[in-house]
Write a protein that holds these residues in place. Structure first.
Motif, PDB file in Angstrom:
ATOM      1  N   LEU A  99       0.557  -1.367   0.018  1.00 35.73           N
ATOM      2  CA  LEU A  99      -0.171   0.281   0.285  1.00 35.73           C
ATOM      3  C   LEU A  99       0.902   1.006   0.092  1.00 35.73           C
ATOM      4  O   LEU A  99       0.781   2.491  -1.358  1.00 35.73           O
ATOM      5  N   CYS A 100       2.245   0.687   1.205  1.00 36.37           N
ATOM      6  CA  CYS A 100       3.253   2.824   0.878  1.00 36.37           C
ATOM      7  C   CYS A 100       3.575   2.610  -0.724  1.00 36.37           C
ATOM      8  O   CYS A 100       3.197   3.955  -1.030  1.00 36.37           O
ATOM      9  N   ALA A 101       3.822   1.646  -1.165  1.00 34.49           N
ATOM     10  CA  ALA A 101       4.931   1.361  -1.885  1.00 34.49           C
ATOM     11  C   ALA A 101       3.374   2.313  -3.514  1.00 34.49           C
ATOM     12  O   ALA A 101       4.075   3.381  -4.390  1.00 34.49           O
ATOM     13  N   ALA A 102       2.188   1.326  -2.979  1.00 35.66           N
ATOM     14  CA  ALA A 102       1.501   2.052  -3.965  1.00 35.66           C
ATOM     15  C   ALA A 102       0.729   3.746  -3.987  1.00 35.66           C
ATOM     16  O   ALA A 102       0.898   4.177  -5.383  1.00 35.66           O
ATOM     17  N   THR A 103       1.320   3.757  -2.974  1.00 38.57           N
ATOM     18  CA  THR A 103       0.743   5.468  -2.127  1.00 38.57           C
ATOM     19  C   THR A 103       1.786   6.009  -2.979  1.00 38.57           C
ATOM     20  O   THR A 103       1.265   7.476  -3.434  1.00 38.57           O
ATOM     21  N   LEU A 104       2.801   5.807  -2.732  1.00 40.87           N
ATOM     22  CA  LEU A 104       4.188   6.793  -3.330  1.00 40.87           C
ATOM     23  C   LEU A 104       4.144   7.001  -5.029  1.00 40.87           C
ATOM     24  O   LEU A 104       4.633   7.911  -5.249  1.00 40.87           O
ATOM     25  N   ARG A 105       3.732   6.339  -5.783  1.00 42.05           N
ATOM     26  CA  ARG A 105       3.497   6.151  -6.733  1.00 42.05           C
ATOM     27  C   ARG A 105       2.586   7.258  -7.278  1.00 42.05           C
ATOM     28  O   ARG A 105       2.110   7.093  -8.736  1.00 42.05           O
ATOM     29  N   HIS A 106       1.277   6.920  -6.421  1.00 52.27           N
ATOM     30  CA  HIS A 106       0.398   8.577  -6.920  1.00 52.27           C
ATOM     31  C   HIS A 106       0.735   9.714  -6.089  1.00 52.27           C
ATOM     32  O   HIS A 106      -0.132  10.707  -5.647  1.00 52.27           O
ATOM     33  N   GLY A 107       1.825   9.734  -5.899  1.00 49.98           N
ATOM     34  CA  GLY A 107       2.806  11.408  -5.125  1.00 49.98           C
ATOM     35  C   GLY A 107       2.654  11.333  -3.440  1.00 49.98           C
ATOM     36  O   GLY A 107       3.396  12.498  -2.845  1.00 49.98           O
ATOM     37  N   VAL A 108       2.611  10.578  -2.886  1.00 53.69           N
ATOM     38  CA  VAL A 108       1.965  10.783  -0.970  1.00 53.69           C
ATOM     39  C   VAL A 108       3.292  10.115  -0.580  1.00 53.69           C
ATOM     40  O   VAL A 108       3.030   8.625  -0.984  1.00 53.69           O
ATOM     41  N   PHE A 109       3.740   9.532   0.175  1.00 52.04           N
ATOM     42  CA  PHE A 109       4.942   9.402   1.088  1.00 52.04           C
ATOM     43  C   PHE A 109       4.602   8.900   2.725  1.00 52.04           C
ATOM     44  O   PHE A 109       4.008   9.598   2.891  1.00 52.04           O
ATOM     45  N   LEU A 110       3.736   7.982   2.752  1.00 51.85           N
ATOM     46  CA  LEU A 110       3.411   7.185   3.945  1.00 51.85           C
ATOM     47  C   LEU A 110       4.974   6.206   4.267  1.00 51.85           C
ATOM     48  O   LEU A 110       5.486   5.527   3.616  1.00 51.85           O
ATOM     49  N   HIS A 111       4.772   5.653   6.021  1.00 50.41           N
ATOM     50  CA  HIS A 111       5.614   4.629   6.410  1.00 50.41           C
ATOM     51  C   HIS A 111       4.569   3.543   6.513  1.00 50.41           C
ATOM     52  O   HIS A 111       3.880   4.016   7.431  1.00 50.41           O
ATOM     53  N   PRO A 112       5.081   2.504   6.584  1.00 47.07           N
ATOM     54  CA  PRO A 112       4.349   1.162   6.399  1.00 47.07           C
ATOM     55  C   PRO A 112       4.269   0.713   7.795  1.00 47.07           C
ATOM     56  O   PRO A 112       3.462   0.105   8.471  1.00 47.07           O
ATOM     57  N   LYS A 113       5.144   1.346   8.986  1.00 49.02           N
ATOM     58  CA  LYS A 113       5.521   0.596  10.330  1.00 49.02           C
ATOM     59  C   LYS A 113       5.875   1.412  11.314  1.00 49.02           C
ATOM     60  O   LYS A 113       6.090   0.897  11.941  1.00 49.02           O
ATOM     61  N   HIS A 114       5.829   3.035  11.114  1.00 48.10           N
ATOM     62  CA  HIS A 114       6.511   4.131  12.120  1.00 48.10           C
ATOM     63  C   HIS A 114       5.946   5.445  12.214  1.00 48.10           C
ATOM     64  O   HIS A 114       4.508   5.054  10.636  1.00 48.10           O
ATOM     65  N   GLU A 153      -6.473  11.225  -0.771  1.00 48.91           N
ATOM     66  CA  GLU A 153      -7.368  10.239  -2.333  1.00 48.91           C
ATOM     67  C   GLU A 153      -6.091   9.582  -2.259  1.00 48.91           C
ATOM     68  O   GLU A 153      -5.771   8.825  -3.523  1.00 48.91           O
ATOM     69  N   ALA A 154      -4.905   9.872  -2.602  1.00 46.97           N
ATOM     70  CA  ALA A 154      -3.435   8.690  -2.989  1.00 46.97           C
ATOM     71  C   ALA A 154      -3.676   7.385  -2.154  1.00 46.97           C
ATOM     72  O   ALA A 154      -3.435   6.108  -3.064  1.00 46.97           O
ATOM     73  N   VAL A 155      -4.141   7.556  -1.637  1.00 41.02           N
ATOM     74  CA  VAL A 155      -4.202   6.191  -0.563  1.00 41.02           C
ATOM     75  C   VAL A 155      -5.222   5.432  -0.999  1.00 41.02           C
ATOM     76  O   VAL A 155      -4.982   4.191  -1.278  1.00 41.02           O
TER      77      VAL A 155
END
Length: 132
Positions: free
Chosen positions: A82-97, A115-117
């Motif tokens: 999910l975090c990798a996919a969200t990054l491809r939509h322009g938003v960086f999230l951390h998967p475990k922090h 929206e990116a998520v």
């Protein structure tokens, strides 16, 4: 008989000036209330898009510093995807922090992240990920 102490930036004027300016800004604005409100907006939006896509989230930590995990994702495969996919939509999230919001994050930035998520969930579902 002996004591040894050490530290970093003890006499760093730039760091001290930055700290004082930050404290003044926090005192003189609604930055803390603003970041809390934006964190609550983010949490609600993430819960909504997760449910719409068939997933459930666990969100912990202060609203301004959320940790967002996918329920049942013990090996973090879904969260990482999910975090990798969200990054491809322009938003960086951390998967475990914890993630960190600041006063610059306003409603537009939070809505853009949601929206990116949502798009990221669509991508991982298309790739075969299903709720645990």
């Amino acid at each position: 008989d002996k004591i040894f102490t050490t530290g970093s930036f003890w006499y760093g004027a730039v760091a001290m000036a930055a700290a004082l300016t930050t404290v003044r800004i926090l005192r003189d604005t609604d930055a803390i209330a603003h970041t809390e409100a934006m964190g609550l907006r983010l949490r609600a939006g993430l819960d909504e898009v997760a449910k719409r896509n068939g997933f459930r989230l666990r969100q912990t930590g202060p609203a301004q510093m959320p940790v967002v995990l996918v329920d049942g994702d013990v090996d973090l495969r879904i969260g990482n995807a999910l975090c990798a996919a969200t990054l491809r939509h322009g938003v960086f999230l951390h998967p475990k922090h914890n993630m960190f919001l600041c006063a610059a994050h306003g409603p537009a930035e939070i809505d853009r992240a949601i929206e990116a998520v949502d798009a990221g969930f669509g991508d991982i579902i298309a790739a075969g990920f299903v709720p645990a």
